[in-house]
Every structure is written in C-alpha cells, then in structure tokens.
Design an enzyme around this catalytic site. Sequence first.
Site, PDB file in Angstrom:
ATOM      1  N   LYS A  32      12.156  -0.239   3.409  1.00 16.37           N
ATOM      2  CA  LYS A  32      11.343   0.085   4.597  1.00 16.37           C
ATOM      3  C   LYS A  32      10.783  -1.185   5.240  1.00 16.37           C
ATOM      4  CE  LYS A  32       6.846   1.540   4.218  1.00 16.37           C
ATOM      5  NZ  LYS A  32       5.976   0.722   5.091  1.00 16.37           N
ATOM      6  N   ASN A  33      10.170  -2.036   4.427  1.00 16.12           N
ATOM      7  CA  ASN A  33       9.485  -3.189   5.013  1.00 16.12           C
ATOM      8  C   ASN A  33      10.450  -4.261   5.515  1.00 16.12           C
ATOM      9  OD1 ASN A  33       7.156  -1.851   4.551  1.00 16.12           O
ATOM     10  ND2 ASN A  33       6.348  -3.234   2.995  1.00 16.12           N
ATOM     11  N   ARG A 102       1.642   1.089  11.702  1.00  5.82           N
ATOM     12  CA  ARG A 102       1.235  -0.309  11.806  1.00  5.82           C
ATOM     13  C   ARG A 102       2.365  -1.193  12.366  1.00  5.82           C
ATOM     14  NH1 ARG A 102      -3.054  -3.888  11.389  1.00  5.82           N
ATOM     15  NH2 ARG A 102      -2.437  -5.744  10.284  1.00  5.82           N
ATOM     16  N   CYS A 126      -1.405   3.306   7.277  1.00  6.33           N
ATOM     17  CA  CYS A 126      -2.116   4.007   6.208  1.00  6.33           C
ATOM     18  C   CYS A 126      -3.587   3.585   6.196  1.00  6.33           C
ATOM     19  CB  CYS A 126      -1.492   3.655   4.870  1.00  6.33           C
ATOM     20  SG  CYS A 126       0.052   4.501   4.551  1.00  6.33           S
ATOM     21  N   ARG A 131      -7.392  -3.435   8.452  1.00  9.92           N
ATOM     22  CA  ARG A 131      -6.113  -3.888   8.986  1.00  9.92           C
ATOM     23  C   ARG A 131      -6.188  -4.372  10.438  1.00  9.92           C
ATOM     24  NH1 ARG A 131      -1.242  -0.348   6.513  1.00  9.92           N
ATOM     25  NH2 ARG A 131      -0.297  -2.391   6.376  1.00  9.92           N
ATOM     26  N   PRO A 132      -7.010  -5.377  10.683  1.00  3.78           N
ATOM     27  CA  PRO A 132      -7.080  -5.918  12.044  1.00  3.78           C
ATOM     28  C   PRO A 132      -5.813  -6.687  12.384  1.00  3.78           C
ATOM     29  CG  PRO A 132      -8.436  -7.218  10.555  1.00  3.78           C
ATOM     30  CD  PRO A 132      -7.862  -6.108   9.737  1.00  3.78           C
ATOM     31  N   ASP A 134      -6.083  -9.719  14.245  1.00  2.00           N
ATOM     32  CA  ASP A 134      -6.563 -10.972  14.832  1.00  2.00           C
ATOM     33  C   ASP A 134      -5.647 -12.161  14.530  1.00  2.00           C
ATOM     34  OD1 ASP A 134      -7.432 -10.349  12.247  1.00  2.00           O
ATOM     35  OD2 ASP A 134      -9.090 -11.757  12.313  1.00  2.00           O
ATOM     36  N   ASP A 314       1.395  -3.196  -2.795  1.00  2.00           N
ATOM     37  CA  ASP A 314       2.057  -1.894  -2.631  1.00  2.00           C
ATOM     38  C   ASP A 314       2.397  -1.245  -3.978  1.00  2.00           C
ATOM     39  OD1 ASP A 314       1.864  -2.059   0.074  1.00  2.00           O
ATOM     40  OD2 ASP A 314       3.951  -2.613   0.433  1.00  2.00           O
ATOM     41  N   ARG A 406       6.740   9.054   4.751  1.00  2.00           N
ATOM     42  CA  ARG A 406       6.769   7.874   5.633  1.00  2.00           C
ATOM     43  C   ARG A 406       7.652   6.781   5.054  1.00  2.00           C
ATOM     44  NH1 ARG A 406       1.243   5.540   7.680  1.00  2.00           N
ATOM     45  NH2 ARG A 406       2.820   4.034   8.266  1.00  2.00           N
TER      46      ARG A 406
HETATM   47  C1  UD1 Z   1       2.739  -5.565   5.167  1.00  2.00           C
HETATM   48  C2  UD1 Z   1       3.507  -4.404   4.580  1.00  2.00           C
HETATM   49  C3  UD1 Z   1       2.621  -3.595   3.647  1.00  2.00           C
HETATM   50  C4  UD1 Z   1       2.011  -4.517   2.579  1.00  2.00           C
HETATM   51  C5  UD1 Z   1       1.334  -5.727   3.219  1.00  2.00           C
HETATM   52  C6  UD1 Z   1       0.851  -6.747   2.198  1.00  2.00           C
HETATM   53  C7  UD1 Z   1       5.108  -3.805   6.296  1.00  2.00           C
HETATM   54  C8  UD1 Z   1       5.529  -2.839   7.334  1.00  2.00           C
HETATM   55  N1  UD1 Z   1       3.955  -3.539   5.660  1.00  2.00           N
HETATM   56  O1  UD1 Z   1       1.658  -5.039   5.924  1.00  2.00           O
HETATM   57  O2  UD1 Z   1       3.404  -2.597   3.027  1.00  2.00           O
HETATM   58  O3  UD1 Z   1       1.053  -3.804   1.832  1.00  2.00           O
HETATM   59  O4  UD1 Z   1       2.252  -6.401   4.100  1.00  2.00           O
HETATM   60  O5  UD1 Z   1       1.906  -7.164   1.398  1.00  2.00           O
HETATM   61  O6  UD1 Z   1       5.783  -4.774   6.003  1.00  2.00           O
HETATM   62  N2  UD1 Z   1      -5.079  -9.112   8.133  1.00  2.00           N
HETATM   63  C9  UD1 Z   1      -6.098  -9.497   8.990  1.00  2.00           C
HETATM   64  N3  UD1 Z   1      -5.769  -9.813  10.273  1.00  2.00           N
HETATM   65  C10 UD1 Z   1      -4.486  -9.779  10.722  1.00  2.00           C
HETATM   66  C11 UD1 Z   1      -3.447  -9.390   9.843  1.00  2.00           C
HETATM   67  C12 UD1 Z   1      -3.768  -9.047   8.540  1.00  2.00           C
HETATM   68  O7  UD1 Z   1      -7.261  -9.553   8.619  1.00  2.00           O
HETATM   69  O8  UD1 Z   1      -4.247 -10.085  11.912  1.00  2.00           O
HETATM   70  C13 UD1 Z   1      -5.419  -8.743   6.742  1.00  2.00           C
HETATM   71  C14 UD1 Z   1      -5.134  -7.271   6.465  1.00  2.00           C
HETATM   72  O9  UD1 Z   1      -6.194  -6.460   6.857  1.00  2.00           O
HETATM   73  C15 UD1 Z   1      -4.907  -7.285   4.978  1.00  2.00           C
HETATM   74  C16 UD1 Z   1      -4.240  -8.651   4.736  1.00  2.00           C
HETATM   75  O10 UD1 Z   1      -4.567  -9.441   5.863  1.00  2.00           O
HETATM   76  O11 UD1 Z   1      -6.141  -7.248   4.320  1.00  2.00           O
HETATM   77  C17 UD1 Z   1      -2.727  -8.573   4.579  1.00  2.00           C
HETATM   78  O12 UD1 Z   1      -2.159  -7.985   5.710  1.00  2.00           O
HETATM   79  P1  UD1 Z   1      -0.645  -8.245   6.164  1.00  2.00           P
HETATM   80  O13 UD1 Z   1       0.018  -9.204   5.214  1.00  2.00           O
HETATM   81  O14 UD1 Z   1      -0.649  -8.581   7.594  1.00  2.00           O
HETATM   82  O15 UD1 Z   1      -0.017  -6.809   5.950  1.00  2.00           O
HETATM   83  P2  UD1 Z   1       0.859  -5.957   6.943  1.00  2.00           P
HETATM   84  O16 UD1 Z   1       1.826  -6.847   7.643  1.00  2.00           O
HETATM   85  O17 UD1 Z   1      -0.004  -5.057   7.731  1.00  2.00           O
END
Ligand code: UD1
Length: 427
Positions: A32-33, A102, A126, A131-132, A134, A314, A406
Amino acid sequence: MLEQIYRWGSLVFIEIEGGKSASGDLEIQGSKNAALPIIAAAILTKEPVVLAHCPKIQDVYAMIAMLRSIGVNVWWDEDALVIHAEHIRCCKVTEPMAGEIRASVLFLGALLGRCGQAGICMPGGCSIGARPIDFHMSAFSEMGVSVSVTEEEIWCEATTSGAQRVRLPYPSVGATENVILYAVLGSGRIIVDNVAKEPEIQELCRFLRSMGARIRGEGTGRIEIIGVRELHSTVYQLPADRIVFLTYAAVVAATCGNVFLQTYGQCFPAECMYLEKIGCRLRTSSEGIWIWRKDELRSIPYVRTGPYPRFPTDAQSLFLALMTRGNGKSTIEESVFENRFLVVSQLQKMGAEVEVEGQCAYVQGVERLRGASVVATDLRSGAALMVAGTMAEGTTVIDKCHFILRGYEWPVECLQRLGLGARYRCE
Ligand code: UD1
C-alpha cells in the site's frame, strides 16, 4: 462481495473464531505505502503507466477516484492498474475522498510537477495523531512554491526556482515523497537532506528512474535530484507489503502456526529480526519466507518505534497484541505518532493486561485472551484485533472493519486460506 463491503463498510463486522493453528501458504499483496505515492507519480507523464501487483484496497480505490476527478484515465487489467494521464483537466482535487485519506497530499507534489499548480481539500487519514503537513509546506516554500492553507484546502503555485538545498526538519515519509514528486520534472538540481529512508521511498525512486528520472541517494539521509524535461511510460511491479507480511507472520506467531508467505523474493530482514526475537523461526527461499513457531511466545523487554530502519510504527499495535500473550513483561514506546495506543482499550476487553502512560504501553503477558466485541479505531489497530482474535478463546467480533479494508486485500479470505476461523457478518 468485496465492493459491497467497501460500500457498506461500517455495517460489516469481521468475526474470528480463535484456537486454530495457521498453516498452508499465502501470497502477500502489493505494498500500500509503495502504491500510493507511485499512483500519484504516474501523472508526471502523458504516457500510460502499468503498475503490476497493485493491491485492490480501499486507499487505492480512493486514489483512483481522485485521479478520475482530474481527468486521468485509469483502469484495471487483472492485478495491474493502468494509469494514463494524457490530459489533466483540473489541477485541484476536489473529490471528497481526498479529505478522507492522508495520501491525497501527494497529489500536491505530483500536480505541481506536472502543471505548476496544485490544490487539494485538507487530507484525512487514520485517527492516530495530529498528522500536520507543515514539513511538506515548508519544503515546498523553500523550493519556491507559494503555499496558501485554509481550514478546508491547500493551494500551491510554483513561482520562483527556489533553493538548491533543502533540509527536512524530520525524516517524514510523505514530505520526502512530495519533494521528490515536485523536483523530478524541471531544469534544476536539488539536494534534500534528512529525508526518510523507508523502503517505500526507495521504491518510488526506482519507479521514477524507470520513467527516466535522475535521482540518487535513496535509502540514505540525502537525496539528489536533477530535473528532466519529461518522463515516459513504464511497466512496474509493486513489491510485497512489508506490514501485511508482518500481519500474517504475527498470525502465525499468535497461533503456533507453520506457513509459507510468498513475498516475490523479498526477505524483509529488519522485520524478520523482530519475529525471531519473539520466538518465531524463519527460513527464506527465493520466492518467500517460511515462518513457524513451536517455542514460547517471548516478550520483548523494550522496543521503541522510529523512522526506518527502526521498529515500524505501523507494526506497533500488531506486536502489542502479540505481547499480551508473551511470557513476561514488554514495554513498547511509540515515538512517531502521539495517539497510537487506541487499540489498548479493545485488547483490555479481551482480558489483556496493558497500561498506557504517556507514549509507553506496559504489557504483562497473560495465560489467555477471550473473544469479545471490539472496535477497530484505525487500520493497524484493526489488524492487531484480527491477530488477537486468532489467539483468543471463543469468538471475537470486530466492528468498523472498513478501516482494515483500507489496507488489507481480502483479509477474511486470507485468514480462511490459512485454516483459521474467520468470516464477514453483515447486520
Ligand atoms: C507514512 C505512512 C504511514 C506510516 C508513517 C510513518 C504512507 C501512505 N503512510 O505516513 O503508514 O505510519 O509514514 O512511518 O506511506 N509530521 C509533522 N508534519 C508534517 C509531516 C509529518 O509533524 O508535515 C509528523 C506526523 O504527525 C508524525 C511524524 O511526523 O508524527 C511522521 O509522519 P510521516 O513520516 O510524514 O508519516 P506519513 O507520511 O503521514
């Protein structure tokens, strides 16, 4: 049947009868990812792209709906998804699905790369934390993109050529993917530091290279991209999903099973190390991995989730579920998402002894779990409840199983194939 379940997802329950042992063999679905960013990347060329071994899961269906909403032709050819973005009708994804998953945020990088502007409604996902986005937005700004964010939507426009070096504040998977998607087309050269090293990032880069992109360094903390004028058609096979592999491996561990998981040659060394730690035996062949457990389920004294190659967040709830029957005490610390212990209250209903304090879950292994009515709160908590159900006495009924759909293709059928008691129940 499956489409009906997707449509009526929240009205369907998964029922698991515990006490049986997993045996036989199972093909592990496509990742999926890896699929989600690659589906977004497919719009970077006007030529058709074929993605073999693409999982037929709800998140992929949501990405397809979003592609169609911007005028992209998409169709299935058996297990392959074909995407042909000859024309993009509109650079704003207004499809309501965008607000639910997301990965819709990845259309920002891909549309910026293809059209120079991009919009989406606020992405969902989820409920595992704030999950911002920024980090995505600040990287885009440094790359010369003007970004405007309101409560409902995000709008981005490429304005100037931007910095040639960008450093992410945290190795975010999504932000790394977005930066790559935006930078591959164009005339500039960019070095991005502190990028995520996840296998799915490596997969995205391999996919883009198969379309003619110039990228190197994936899998390390620094990626270098040299923009190219255009990308071309490709046929690409998606890898097996490492978290789905871990889920069915966890089912084997939970039930003292003996199963062959077909992984198309992938051997998942980081994931297998944790399975060995808890008492599983593994043997890798060219096609997949044999996994079995005869000895006690060993508790892990301490494990902390973190960006790759550390323990994957995960897989955290899957291991938490397993540790409820471990031979001692385990401590699991969640360092990636702030709200990822929602499964604990459900496991407690099944007789698990778990306490949560801050970002740590303290688990005391118990002799038995009992079947109960439980609720999936997100994708991986749903999978963890399936694992718990296979090792509980009696019947476990999982509500809100649309979360599981999902990310999991045919979850009930997969459990049945392994000889376990599982079925859908519609109300
Ligand atoms: C991806 C994966 C998800 C996995 C996660 C961490 C996909 C579709 N999803 O999610 O399954 O659990 O990586 O391995 O590939 N954060 C911020 N600001 C941002 C971006 C992230 O604060 O702009 C924080 C998030 O809230 C979280 C952490 O950084 O606490 C990691 O997030 P991120 O690595 O971006 O995860 P996703 O890409 O959303």
